[in-house]
Design a protein around this motif. Structure first.
Motif, PDB file in Angstrom:
ATOM      1  N   THR A  97      21.732  75.770  18.942  1.00  7.48           N
ATOM      2  CA  THR A  97      22.814  75.185  19.719  1.00  7.48           C
ATOM      3  C   THR A  97      22.292  73.896  20.328  1.00  7.48           C
ATOM      4  N   SER A 116      29.952  64.382  32.666  1.00  9.04           N
ATOM      5  CA  SER A 116      29.797  65.125  31.412  1.00  9.04           C
ATOM      6  C   SER A 116      28.396  65.692  31.320  1.00  9.04           C
ATOM      7  N   GLY A 134      26.098  71.411  22.811  1.00 10.85           N
ATOM      8  CA  GLY A 134      27.293  72.237  22.844  1.00 10.85           C
ATOM      9  C   GLY A 134      27.814  72.637  21.485  1.00 10.85           C
ATOM     10  N   GLU A 135      27.089  72.348  20.422  1.00 12.92           N
ATOM     11  CA  GLU A 135      27.541  72.664  19.071  1.00 12.92           C
ATOM     12  C   GLU A 135      26.472  73.467  18.330  1.00 12.92           C
ATOM     13  N   ASP A 138      24.088  73.824  26.005  1.00 17.91           N
ATOM     14  CA  ASP A 138      25.447  74.371  25.983  1.00 17.91           C
ATOM     15  C   ASP A 138      26.322  73.886  27.131  1.00 17.91           C
ATOM     16  N   GLY A 139      25.884  72.864  27.832  1.00 14.88           N
ATOM     17  CA  GLY A 139      26.651  72.392  28.975  1.00 14.88           C
ATOM     18  C   GLY A 139      26.097  72.882  30.295  1.00 14.88           C
ATOM     19  N   THR A 140      25.237  73.876  30.250  1.00 18.42           N
ATOM     20  CA  THR A 140      24.568  74.380  31.457  1.00 18.42           C
ATOM     21  C   THR A 140      23.051  74.280  31.318  1.00 18.42           C
ATOM     22  N   PHE A 171      27.075  66.070  28.553  1.00 19.55           N
ATOM     23  CA  PHE A 171      26.615  65.544  27.266  1.00 19.55           C
ATOM     24  C   PHE A 171      26.713  64.016  27.240  1.00 19.55           C
TER      25      PHE A 171
END
Length: 353
Positions: free
Chosen positions: A34, A10, A37-38, A249-251, A12
Motif C-alpha cells: 500500500t 492532504s 493510499g493505493e 494509507d492516509g494515517t 498525500f
C-alpha cells in the motif's frame, strides 16, 4: 478564546516517493504494497526495467498481487484471473485465448531509479511529473552498498521533513552539540537546501566513546526525498543518507533511511582501532554503525511525531529559524494554497532553546 487551527490539506502531497530498492523488487519477483493510499505492484522485466502499477487488472478487476496468484513470467505480469499478460509499460501484450485488447492497460506510475532506490511519481489528480529528481546519480565507485531501515508510524511527510530546518530540536531531542547553520536555507522551485554543522558523542561497541564532528549538506526535493551528504571530520570519512517519508494509507507513513559510506583508506589517530581492520571491512562496518545511529535518532523523533498535532499558526521564538519559510516551500505540493503559508505571529523576545 482559542485560535483556529487548520489541518494540512492532504495526507498525500504531490511528489516523488520511495517504493522499494531495486534489490527488494528483484528478490520478491512481484512486490505488492500500500503506497500513497493505493494498492500497487512492482516488478522488473528481463532488461531490468521496473514497473510500478496499480494492483488492479483492467480486464475484470482482479487483484494482481502474489497473494491472489499474480506472478511474473518472462518479465511480464500475469493476471491470476484470466492470464492476461502485461509488460513493464503497462500494456496488455498477450492473453491465453484471444488477441490482447489494445485498451487493456494498467495504470502505471512514472519511476526513477537513483542508486538502486526506486521512486514513483504521485501527481495531483493523476497529473504527470511537474519536476524532476536529481538527474546526476551519485557515483557508486568506492562506496558501500545501501543499508536500508524502514519504520512505520502515524505521521505526515511535511511534519517529518520539517526537522531538516528545525535545528533547535537537534540540540534538545538528540543532544547534539555546537549546532550551527551554514549559510542560509535556500529554495529553488522543488529544491530546498539546508546545511549545518554539529557534534555528537556516541558509544561504539557499548564501551568506546566517540565524538563525531559532522558537516551535513541536505538537498530536499519535495516531501518524499531528502538527500544528505555528510563529512565526518574527526575520523575523516564521507557518508550519504537518504531520508524518505512515504505515506501509506492516509494515517501511517513509512520512514525509510538508506545510508552509504565511502571507502576509508586513511584513518586519523582517533580512529586507530579502525585502522587495524582491512580496508575492505572498514566502510561496511562503519555503515552498519551509521545506520544504527540514524535509526536511534529517528526513533527518538517518532515518539514525538506519532503523537503531535500540526499547528497551522505556531507560536515561534527566535531560535525556530526557518519553520515558516519551509512551510511556504511546502505549499507548492498541494492542490491549492494552504494555511501553512499564512503569516505567523512574530517571534517573541525570549531566550533560545
Amino acid at each position: 478564546m482559542r485560535s483556529a487551527n487548520r489541518p494540512l490539506p492532504s495526507p498525500f502531497p504531490e511528489g516523488w516517493y520511495f517504493v522499494a530498492s531495486r534489490k527488494a523488487v528483484q528478490r520478491a519477483g512481484l512486490l505488492q504494497k500500500t503506497w500513497m493510499g493505493e494498492s500497487i505492484v512492482a516488478w522488473c522485466d528481463q532488461e531490468g526495467n521496473v514497473c510500478v502499477a496499480e494492483a488492479v487488472c483492467p480486464h475484470l478487476g482482479s487483484d494482481l498481487g502474489p497473494e491472489t496468484g499474480g506472478r511474473v513470467c518472462d518479465g511480464r505480469l500475469v493476471c491470476p484471473f484470466h492470464g492476461f499478460e502485461y509488460d513493464t509499460t503497462g500494456q496488455c501484450v498477450a492473453t491465453p485465448f484471444a488477441v490482447p485488447p489494445r485498451n487493456a492497460r494498467l495504470g502505471v506510475f512514472e519511476t526513477r531509479d537513483i542508486a538502486g532506490l526506486i521512486f514513483a511519481w504521485w501527481g495531483i489528480e493523476g497529473r504527470e511529473p511537474q519536476w524532476e529528481l536529481p538527474r546526476q546519480e551519485p557515483d557508486q565507485a568506492g562506496w558501500t552498498g545501501l543499508e536500508i531501515n524502514t519504520l512505520r508510524f502515524p505521521g505526515h511527510p511535511q511534519e517529518t521533513t520539517e526537522n531538516s530546518v528545525d535545528l533547535a530540536h537537534l540540540r534538545y531531542v538528540h543532544g547534539y552539540d555546537s549546532v550551527a547553520r551554514v549559510g542560509s536555507v535556500s529554495v529553488d522551485g522543488p529544491l530546498l537546501v539546508s546545511d549545518f554543522d554539529f557534534k555528537t558523542r556516541r558509544t561504539v561497541g557499548k564501551f568506546i566513546p566517540v565524538t563525531m564532528d559532522i558537516s551535513a549538506s541536505t538537498r530536499i526535493f519535495g516531501l518524499g526525498y531528502s538527500y544528505v551528504e555528510i563529512r565526518e571530520h574527526s575520523i575523516g570519512m564521507n557518508m550519504r543518507l537518504w531520508v524518505m517519508a512515504t505515506p501509506v494509507d492516509g494515517t501511517l507513513i513509512d520512514m525509510s533511511l538508506a545510508s552509504q559510506v565511502e571507502e576509508i583508506r586513511q584513518t586519523r589517530r582517533r580512529a586507530s582501532a579502525l585502522g587495524l581492520l582491512p580496508v575492505r571491512m572498514r566502510a561496511p562496518l562503519v555503515n552498519k554503525f551509521v545506520a544504527a545511529m540514524q535509526r536511534h535518532d529517528v526513533l527518538q523523533d517518532v515518539v514525538i511525531w506519532r503523537r503531535k498535532q500540526y499547528r497551522s499558526r505556531p507560536r515561534l521564538c527566535r531560535s525556530d529559524g526557518e519553520i515558516m519559510p519551509f512551510r511556504a516551500y511546502c505549499a507548492q505540493f498541494y492542490p491549492s494554497p494552504v494555511e501553512a503559508v499564512d503569516e505567523a505571529p512574530a517571534a517573541e523576545e525570549i531566550s533560545t532553546v
